[in-house]
Structure formats: C-alpha cells, structure tokens
Design an enzyme around this catalytic site. Structure first.
Site, mmCIF file in Angstrom:
data_model
loop_
_atom_site.group_PDB
_atom_site.id
_atom_site.type_symbol
_atom_site.label_atom_id
_atom_site.label_comp_id
_atom_site.label_asym_id
_atom_site.label_seq_id
_atom_site.Cartn_x
_atom_site.Cartn_y
_atom_site.Cartn_z
ATOM 1 N N THR A 81 0.975 -1.028 -0.027
ATOM 2 C CA THR A 81 -0.088 0.038 0.092
ATOM 3 C C THR A 81 0.969 1.291 0.014
ATOM 4 O O THR A 81 1.846 1.441 0.995
ATOM 5 C CB THR A 81 -0.755 -0.017 1.292
ATOM 6 O OG1 THR A 81 -1.653 -1.183 1.368
ATOM 7 C CG2 THR A 81 -1.979 1.281 1.324
ATOM 8 N N HIS A 89 6.897 11.845 -3.237
ATOM 9 C CA HIS A 89 7.478 10.544 -3.092
ATOM 10 C C HIS A 89 6.361 9.392 -3.290
ATOM 11 O O HIS A 89 6.926 8.429 -3.987
ATOM 12 C CB HIS A 89 7.831 10.485 -1.465
ATOM 13 C CG HIS A 89 8.149 9.104 -0.898
ATOM 14 N ND1 HIS A 89 7.443 8.064 -0.293
ATOM 15 C CD2 HIS A 89 9.710 8.607 -1.207
ATOM 16 C CE1 HIS A 89 8.173 7.235 -0.076
ATOM 17 N NE2 HIS A 89 9.346 7.563 -0.589
#
Length: 158
Positions: A81, A89
């Site tokens: 996830t 990022h």
C-alpha cells in the site's frame, strides 16, 4: 479459430507472496484475501505458498526478481500500500514499483499479481483491502492463478 481460456484451479502451483511491512494493518487484509483465494479457489496447498515480508513497496521489484530467477515459483503475488502524502514521494514509489514488477514479469515469463494499492488516503486503502469485498489481494491472486494456467496451455500447445 483458437480460443485460450483457463480456470483458476492450480493445486500444484508454487506461489510466493511478497508483502510490504509498511502499512501492515492494510496489507494484512490484502494477504488474507490472497491466501483465501489461493486455498479456497485455487486449491493451493499451504506447503506450496511462501510469504516474504519486505520493508516497503519500493523493495517489491527486487524481491520479485530474486524469486523469479530462483525458478522455484510458478507465480508471485506482490502486495502493498502506497498512500499519497504531501510530497511527490508517492509518485516515485508507485511508478518504480509498478514498472519494475511489470518488467520482471515479462522478462521471466512469470505471472506477477499486482496487489499494490495506490490511494489518496487511508480510507481508500482500507476500502480496497476489504475482507468481504473489493479486496485487491484476492484479485491479484485470481489473476496469478489464471495466468499460470494460461501460460501452461500456451506452452503445451506448441
């Protein structure tokens, strides 16, 4: 005309599941969904399933590559996830993980189930890792089982 289709029963298949430790509370649900499908639908035995915990999603392609070149597995399921934050990022990790897994799958003619959630928030991640419905780990496992069988049909039809 030839049509190739397959089912999802692969009771002799050897499956590796690479699971990300970061966001483990979500990824545990993905893992449960994948295991349920492998055992209940694919009839894969416990002794033919290997689970590897990795630090983060960025590390999934490296582990998938190591598993692929070991030639011990008929398929790999990658579960993780990545939740969007306030920096870019998220984009780097999601893109590199996705393209890396795809490249490894194609280079090794090895099914890799893509169970990487890329969500805007934790609520979406929880929803997509649902135990009863909408579990992307389950979907990744189904895809791997079917692709294992399709590749066998193609290989044996030559």
């Amino acid at each position: 005309m030839n049509i190739i289709e397959s089912d999802t029963i692969a009771n002799k298949a050897k499956i590796a599941i690479a699971v990300v430790r970061f966001n483990r509370f979500v990824n545990n649900n993905l893992l449960e969904g994948a295991l349920d499908v492998l055992k209940r639908i694919g009839h894969v035995k416990d002794e033919n399933i290997t689970i590897i915990w990795v630090p983060g999603s960025y590390e999934l392609p490296l582990i998938a590559k190591a598993l692929a070149i070991s030639h011990k597995y008929d398929g790999i399921i990658a579960l993780g996830t990545v939740i969007r934050g306030f920096t870019i990022h998220f984009e780097f990790v999601a893109k590199e993980c996705s393209s890396g897994l795809s490249r490894i799958s194609m280079e090794n003619t090895l099914p890799i189930g893509f169970g990487l959630l890329t969500t805007d928030n934790i609520s979406q991640a929880i929803e997509r890792s649902g135990i009863k419905a909408n579990n992307k780990g389950s979907e990744a496992a189904l895809a791997v089982l079917e692709m294992i069988n399709i590749l066998k049909i193609i290989k044996n039809s030559s």
